[in-house]
Design a protein around this motif. Structure first.
Motif, PDB file in Angstrom:
ATOM      1  N   UNK A  94     -15.827   3.103  -0.861  1.00  0.00           N
ATOM      2  CA  UNK A  94     -15.841   2.511   0.473  1.00  0.00           C
ATOM      3  C   UNK A  94     -14.602   1.648   0.708  1.00  0.00           C
ATOM      4  N   UNK A  95     -14.216   0.873  -0.289  1.00  0.00           N
ATOM      5  CA  UNK A  95     -13.003   0.045  -0.140  1.00  0.00           C
ATOM      6  C   UNK A  95     -11.784   0.943   0.054  1.00  0.00           C
ATOM      7  N   UNK A  96     -11.718   2.052  -0.670  1.00  0.00           N
ATOM      8  CA  UNK A  96     -10.587   2.980  -0.500  1.00  0.00           C
ATOM      9  C   UNK A  96     -10.558   3.533   0.929  1.00  0.00           C
ATOM     10  N   UNK A  97     -11.742   3.781   1.486  1.00  0.00           N
ATOM     11  CA  UNK A  97     -11.803   4.268   2.878  1.00  0.00           C
ATOM     12  C   UNK A  97     -11.340   3.200   3.852  1.00  0.00           C
ATOM     13  N   UNK A  98     -11.793   1.977   3.634  1.00  0.00           N
ATOM     14  CA  UNK A  98     -11.370   0.877   4.517  1.00  0.00           C
ATOM     15  C   UNK A  98      -9.873   0.639   4.391  1.00  0.00           C
ATOM     16  N   UNK A  99      -9.329   0.873   3.197  1.00  0.00           N
ATOM     17  CA  UNK A  99      -7.894   0.655   2.950  1.00  0.00           C
ATOM     18  C   UNK A  99      -7.051   1.767   3.570  1.00  0.00           C
ATOM     19  N   UNK A 100      -7.483   2.999   3.453  1.00  0.00           N
ATOM     20  CA  UNK A 100      -6.702   4.124   3.974  1.00  0.00           C
ATOM     21  C   UNK A 100      -5.794   4.719   2.908  1.00  0.00           C
ATOM     22  N   UNK A 101      -5.204   5.880   3.203  1.00  0.00           N
ATOM     23  CA  UNK A 101      -4.387   6.580   2.210  1.00  0.00           C
ATOM     24  C   UNK A 101      -3.083   5.820   1.927  1.00  0.00           C
ATOM     25  N   UNK A 102      -2.428   6.228   0.833  1.00  0.00           N
ATOM     26  CA  UNK A 102      -1.291   5.472   0.279  1.00  0.00           C
ATOM     27  C   UNK A 102      -0.158   5.242   1.280  1.00  0.00           C
ATOM     28  N   UNK A 103       0.177   6.279   2.046  1.00  0.00           N
ATOM     29  CA  UNK A 103       1.254   6.156   3.042  1.00  0.00           C
ATOM     30  C   UNK A 103       0.679   5.629   4.358  1.00  0.00           C
ATOM     31  N   UNK A 104       1.036   4.416   4.737  1.00  0.00           N
ATOM     32  CA  UNK A 104       0.447   3.806   5.938  1.00  0.00           C
ATOM     33  C   UNK A 104       0.667   4.621   7.216  1.00  0.00           C
ATOM     34  N   UNK A 105       1.738   5.410   7.252  1.00  0.00           N
ATOM     35  CA  UNK A 105       1.964   6.227   8.456  1.00  0.00           C
ATOM     36  C   UNK A 105       0.952   7.363   8.546  1.00  0.00           C
ATOM     37  N   UNK A 106       0.412   7.763   7.381  1.00  0.00           N
ATOM     38  CA  UNK A 106      -0.608   8.810   7.384  1.00  0.00           C
ATOM     39  C   UNK A 106      -2.026   8.245   7.394  1.00  0.00           C
ATOM     40  N   UNK A 107      -2.149   6.964   7.138  1.00  0.00           N
ATOM     41  CA  UNK A 107      -3.479   6.344   7.103  1.00  0.00           C
ATOM     42  C   UNK A 107      -4.068   6.303   8.510  1.00  0.00           C
TER      43      UNK A 107
END
Ligand code: UDP
Ligand code: MG
Length: 160
Positions: A94-107
């Motif tokens: 869940x924290x990984x989902x709230x954080x988003x993927x590694x590249x912020x432009x793709x998050x």
């Protein structure tokens, strides 16, 4: 490394979440912590910390062969970080989902990286990628006595 700080019996899972130096410098600490609090996870550990290079190297040791590794260690040690030990059912994924993927432009918009970042090399926040690494990283970043054993009185309003 043996974990020196153990998860409480009542709980299922813990994640190590860290606001990186850019997040601290940009004044995003309150906003970011607030997202995890509102979601319902329990903060079991929380500190502002200047990370020595050896600790950053150990934390990211799986990436030591990557070309960006030296810059990554420099980034993580470039200013204070905020260390969080979060607990709750399914907290790692869940924290990984709230954080988003590694590249912020793709998050995705709505995620922390999607809302608050532009570059992979300044992606604001870390979150453990497995419950095993959650335990490993909490043991790495927190000393014995730095975690608080407590149950929020709100728990019955968050979990059946
Ligand atoms: N990183 C980087 N360049 C890359 C890939 C990763 O600087 O090409 C940094 C970035 O800060 C990332 C961290 O290394 O958050 C760890 O990489 P990982 O693939 O584990 O991403 P994460 O789990 O943080 O999403
Ligand atoms: Mg990772």
């Amino acid at each position: 490394l043996t974990p020196i700080v153990r998860a409480s019996q009542s709980s299922t899972e813990r994640s190590y979440v860290m606001i990186k130096p850019d997040g601290v410098q940009r004044g995003l600490v309150g906003e970011i912590i607030s997202r995890f609090e509102r979601k319902g996870f329990t903060i079991k550990g929380l500190k502002l910390f200047s990370c020595p290079a050896a600790l950053a190297e150990e934390h990211y040791k799986d990436l030591s062969s990557k070309p960006f590794y030296p810059k990554l260690v420099k980034y993580i040690t470039s200013g204070p970080v905020v260390c969080l030990a979060l607990e709750g059912p399914g907290v790692v994924a869940s924290a990984r989902k709230l954080i988003g993927v590694t590249n912020p432009l793709q998050a995705e918009p709505g995620t922390i990286r999607g809302d608050l970042g532009i570059e992979t090399g300044r992606n604001v926040i870390h979150g453990s990628d497995s419950p095993e690494n959650g335990e490993r990283e909490i043991a790495l970043w927190f000393k014995e006595g730095e975690l608080c054993e407590w149950e929020p009185t709100l728990t019955p309003w968050l979990r059946e």
